[in-house]
Design an enzyme around this catalytic site. Sequence first.
Site, mmCIF file in Angstrom:
data_model
loop_
_atom_site.group_PDB
_atom_site.id
_atom_site.type_symbol
_atom_site.label_atom_id
_atom_site.label_comp_id
_atom_site.label_asym_id
_atom_site.label_seq_id
_atom_site.Cartn_x
_atom_site.Cartn_y
_atom_site.Cartn_z
ATOM 1 N N PHE A 61 0.818 -1.206 0.000
ATOM 2 C CA PHE A 61 0.000 0.000 0.000
ATOM 3 C C PHE A 61 0.859 1.266 0.000
ATOM 4 O O PHE A 61 0.927 1.973 -0.983
ATOM 5 C CB PHE A 61 -0.983 -0.026 1.173
ATOM 6 C CG PHE A 61 -2.059 -1.056 0.990
ATOM 7 C CD1 PHE A 61 -3.264 -0.710 0.388
ATOM 8 C CD2 PHE A 61 -1.868 -2.372 1.388
ATOM 9 C CE1 PHE A 61 -4.252 -1.658 0.187
ATOM 10 C CE2 PHE A 61 -2.852 -3.326 1.183
ATOM 11 C CZ PHE A 61 -4.045 -2.971 0.586
ATOM 12 N N GLU A 62 1.521 1.567 1.093
ATOM 13 C CA GLU A 62 2.277 2.812 1.156
ATOM 14 C C GLU A 62 3.561 2.595 1.940
ATOM 15 O O GLU A 62 3.594 2.718 3.149
ATOM 16 C CB GLU A 62 1.434 3.919 1.804
ATOM 17 C CG GLU A 62 2.074 5.297 1.689
ATOM 18 C CD GLU A 62 1.196 6.381 2.289
ATOM 19 O OE1 GLU A 62 0.870 7.337 1.571
ATOM 20 O OE2 GLU A 62 0.833 6.271 3.481
ATOM 21 N N GLN A 63 4.612 2.234 1.239
ATOM 22 C CA GLN A 63 5.924 2.158 1.866
ATOM 23 C C GLN A 63 6.846 3.170 1.196
ATOM 24 O O GLN A 63 6.737 3.441 -0.001
ATOM 25 C CB GLN A 63 6.505 0.746 1.774
ATOM 26 C CG GLN A 63 6.832 0.253 0.368
ATOM 27 C CD GLN A 63 7.803 -0.914 0.389
ATOM 28 O OE1 GLN A 63 8.844 -0.874 1.065
ATOM 29 N NE2 GLN A 63 7.456 -1.979 -0.322
#
Length: 541
Positions: free
Chosen positions: A366-368
């Site tokens: 998702f959001e790294q």
Amino acid sequence: MPPIRNPILPGFNADPSILRVGNDYYIATSTFEWFPGVQIYHSKDLANWDLVVRPLTRKSQLDMRGAPDSCGVWAPCLTHDGDKFWLVYTYVTRKDGSFKDSHNYIVSAPSIEGPWSDPVYANSSGFDPSLFHDEDGRKWFVNMMWDHRRRPRAFAGIALQEFDPAAGKLVGPRKNIFPGSKLDFVEGPHVYKRNGWYYLLTAEGGTSYTHAATLARSRDISGPYELHPQTHILTSKDAPGAALQKAGHADVVDTPDGKTYIVHLTGRPVGHKRRCVLGRETAIQEAYWGTDDWLYVKNGPVPSLYVDVPGTHDDAKYWAAQHYTFQNGLHKDFQWLRTPEPERIFSISPQGSLALTGRESIGSWFEQSLVARRQTHFSYDAETTISFFPADERQFSGLVAYYCRYNFFYLTVTAHSDGQRELNIMRSENSYPEGKLDVPWPEPVPIPNEGKVRLALSIRGGMRLQFFYALEGERELRKIGPVFDASILSDECGGHQAHGSFTGAFVGVACSDINGTAASAEFGEFWYRPVKDGGDRYEGL
């Protein structure tokens, strides 16, 4: 001119689509979960290529948050109709199991640099679309069909349907025009017209060692199509000793003086386990039209390592060390994962450093915060300098060699639960499907709670990885941790070991804060130094 050595686009550059406009050549390649989407290269001589644009840059065009590894943007096709550029691509949100959720889109631009339009939705019936501009002005959308029932095959053939650009949609009936050969897995279609024949070039055999490019033709675009006398005009499937393996997924281009070339997907295995540590690359072959009006690969169908093209390759540029600073922004060599909102994961600090904002854990879909460039050499050194002052073990940042969530090596600056800063090596080696970190961890190294830290790694022959570090004020790098097996950063080990992992090895920097407090790490510079160490027979070392 001396022949050039394949590949022309080393490292992760899969599924090439080639186009000539005047004296300019362009190649578009797949980017999968890496953002921005699609790489487009430019050349004047077919030997030297420069990345000129990644056209899918906006949330309205592409948002891949949540897409699993090796999903995202598949097999773009770049064309020109005499007026503007057209790019078609697939956005895949699921690829494993019986279903493939694959959504096909079309964008266009007046010039290769853009501006590129918002996407027009085409269909979701399969993947690997292309757009053919016929002489009568009609446009045809071509893609493979996926059948979740597997009756008789999951790769159910090549579909043809007209595209109406004024209406912005596919119109008229859809027809399955080609079932493929006995090799199966028919995909990657491209249509050409010559001497009254419509030619259909497809990829078959999966994308691993049985890959192939299959040619067929018909007097009518809707078929029926007859197979080439050789069936597969390009393949390494029967030549396990060839330098270029996995040959397939091809596209054709003519030079201004009438010569014909094919660009194609390839891989270069190393070691007895035959792992392609540079991923799926792009190579080129000279071709010719026979008196029977069929296309043949010169000295084929097995691809040649050395090929005559109009230009001479700039080897000095290929071997040059790359020193990246960030005062002028992020260099075009770098990409990040999935998100169309890069401002949430990185920025340029007032001091001209690359500042990563700690988000989700390493390997998140998702959001790294991970910013990296392709590994394009079998042997190289990478180095960076980090300023990071974590509060505890849930904040970590550093230097990473990365393939996917299941395969990476990560030298981190972090802290013990008591706040003492330390260096830790996280690794995940073939951890599919759990995605767990490997244990036992190498022993952490306590470091002072102030000062910058130099982090470095070396990879040799695509097989051996060693981490290093130095504290601020120290000149000499010190080894940390054991020698790791770098060959797991390959398609063969990406979690889906046959025909299922599609990207390539990257090296870069990352930052996680799983406390959710968005701790920031700053990187002042980044070095990527190719190394000629005699470790690889394909780079002429």
